[in-house]
Design a protein around this motif. Structure first.
Motif, mmCIF file in Angstrom:
data_model
loop_
_atom_site.group_PDB
_atom_site.id
_atom_site.type_symbol
_atom_site.label_atom_id
_atom_site.label_comp_id
_atom_site.label_asym_id
_atom_site.label_seq_id
_atom_site.Cartn_x
_atom_site.Cartn_y
_atom_site.Cartn_z
ATOM 1 N N ARG A 67 0.840 -1.199 0.000
ATOM 2 C CA ARG A 67 0.000 0.000 0.000
ATOM 3 C C ARG A 67 0.874 1.246 0.000
ATOM 4 O O ARG A 67 0.649 2.186 -0.774
ATOM 5 N N LEU A 68 1.894 1.269 0.863
ATOM 6 C CA LEU A 68 2.813 2.407 0.902
ATOM 7 C C LEU A 68 3.579 2.522 -0.408
ATOM 8 O O LEU A 68 3.729 3.617 -0.950
ATOM 9 N N LEU A 69 4.043 1.411 -0.931
ATOM 10 C CA LEU A 69 4.776 1.414 -2.193
ATOM 11 C C LEU A 69 3.911 1.981 -3.318
ATOM 12 O O LEU A 69 4.373 2.785 -4.129
ATOM 13 N N PRO A 78 3.366 8.962 2.470
ATOM 14 C CA PRO A 78 2.681 8.054 3.397
ATOM 15 C C PRO A 78 1.531 8.761 4.096
ATOM 16 O O PRO A 78 1.531 9.983 4.236
ATOM 17 N N ARG A 79 0.548 7.974 4.502
ATOM 18 C CA ARG A 79 -0.560 8.533 5.275
ATOM 19 C C ARG A 79 -0.041 8.970 6.645
ATOM 20 O O ARG A 79 1.016 8.525 7.084
ATOM 21 N N SER A 80 -0.784 9.808 7.310
ATOM 22 C CA SER A 80 -0.323 10.315 8.614
ATOM 23 C C SER A 80 -0.221 9.213 9.659
ATOM 24 O O SER A 80 0.606 9.288 10.557
ATOM 25 N N ASN A 81 -1.029 8.188 9.546
ATOM 26 C CA ASN A 81 -0.990 7.089 10.519
ATOM 27 C C ASN A 81 -0.555 5.785 9.840
ATOM 28 O O ASN A 81 -1.119 4.730 10.086
ATOM 29 N N ILE A 84 3.775 1.490 8.686
ATOM 30 C CA ILE A 84 5.211 1.341 8.457
ATOM 31 C C ILE A 84 5.990 2.307 9.345
ATOM 32 O O ILE A 84 7.116 2.037 9.749
ATOM 33 N N PHE A 85 5.368 3.443 9.687
ATOM 34 C CA PHE A 85 6.058 4.477 10.457
ATOM 35 C C PHE A 85 5.598 4.595 11.905
ATOM 36 O O PHE A 85 6.335 5.131 12.729
ATOM 37 N N ASP A 86 4.408 4.123 12.220
ATOM 38 C CA ASP A 86 3.912 4.332 13.587
ATOM 39 C C ASP A 86 4.212 3.176 14.543
ATOM 40 O O ASP A 86 3.772 3.175 15.678
#
Length: 161
Positions: A67-69, A78-81, A84-86
Motif C-alpha cells: 500500500r505504501l509502495l 505516506p498517510r499520517s498514521n 510502516i512508520f507508527d
C-alpha cells in the motif's frame, strides 16, 4: 527424488542470504545446517499454529508495504498514521521473530522464523528510506524476494508434513 529436496538449492541460497551472505564459509555452513535440520524436523500441531500466525503477520506486513509502495509510486506520501512508520509494522516483525518463533517446538523452525523476521526488518527499512528520499524500487524488490521465497518455502514445508 522427494519433492521437499527439489527446492533445496533455492532454499540454500535464500537462507545463506538471510544469515549473512553467501560469501563467507561460516554463513554457508550455517545456512546448510539450518536447511538440513528444518527438512529433518517433523512438524507438530503447535508448529502449524505458529506458522498460521506467521502467515497472518506476513500478510499484514505485505498489505502495509505494498500500500505504501503504491502511494509512493503514484506521487503521494505516506498517510499520517501509516503502519510502516507508527510502529505497528515493527511490532509485527518482532512478533514473528520473538513471539511466534518462541511458540514453536522446533529449534530449526525457530531459527528460520528469526531469519524471516530479519528479512522483513530489512525490507521495512528500505520502505522507510524510500518515503524520504529517491531510493529506487530495485532495492525493495531485491529485499522483497527473500521474504516471499522464505514464506513460500515455509508453506510448502508445512503442507507436505
Amino acid at each position: 527424488m522427494e519433492a521437499r529436496f527439489k527446492r533445496l538449492p533455492v532454499l540454500m541460497i535464500l537462507v545463506l542470504a538471510l544469515t549473512g551472505g553467501a560469501g563467507s564459509a561460516g554463513a554457508k555452513e550455517e545456512g546448510a545446517t539450518l536447511l538440513a535440520s528444518l527438512n529433518a524436523t517433523e512438524i507438530t500441531a503447535r508448529d502449524l499454529k505458529a506458522l498460521h500466525y506467521v502467515q497472518n503477520a506476513h500478510g499484514q506486513l505485505n498489505e502495509w508495504s505494498f500500500r505504501l509502495l503504491s502511494r509512493l509510486h503514484s506521487g503521494q506520501g505516506p498517510r499520517s498514521n501509516d503502519p510502516i512508520f507508527d510502529g505497528r509494522a515493527d511490532l509485527q516483525v518482532k512478533k514473528i521473530g520473538v513471539t511466534y518463533a518462541g511458540y514453536t517446538h522446533s529449534e530449526p523452525l525457530r531459527r528460520t522464523l528469526a531469519a524471516l523476521a530479519e528479512a522483513h526488518a530489512k525490507r521495512l527499512r528500505v520502505l522507510q528510506a524510500m518515503s524520504v528520499s529517491d531510493v529506487d524500487a530495485k532495492s525493495f524488490k531485491k529485499l522483497n524476494a527473500p521474504v516471499q521465497e522464505l514464506v513460500t518455502a515455509l508453506r510448502e514445508w508445512s503442507e507436505k508434513r
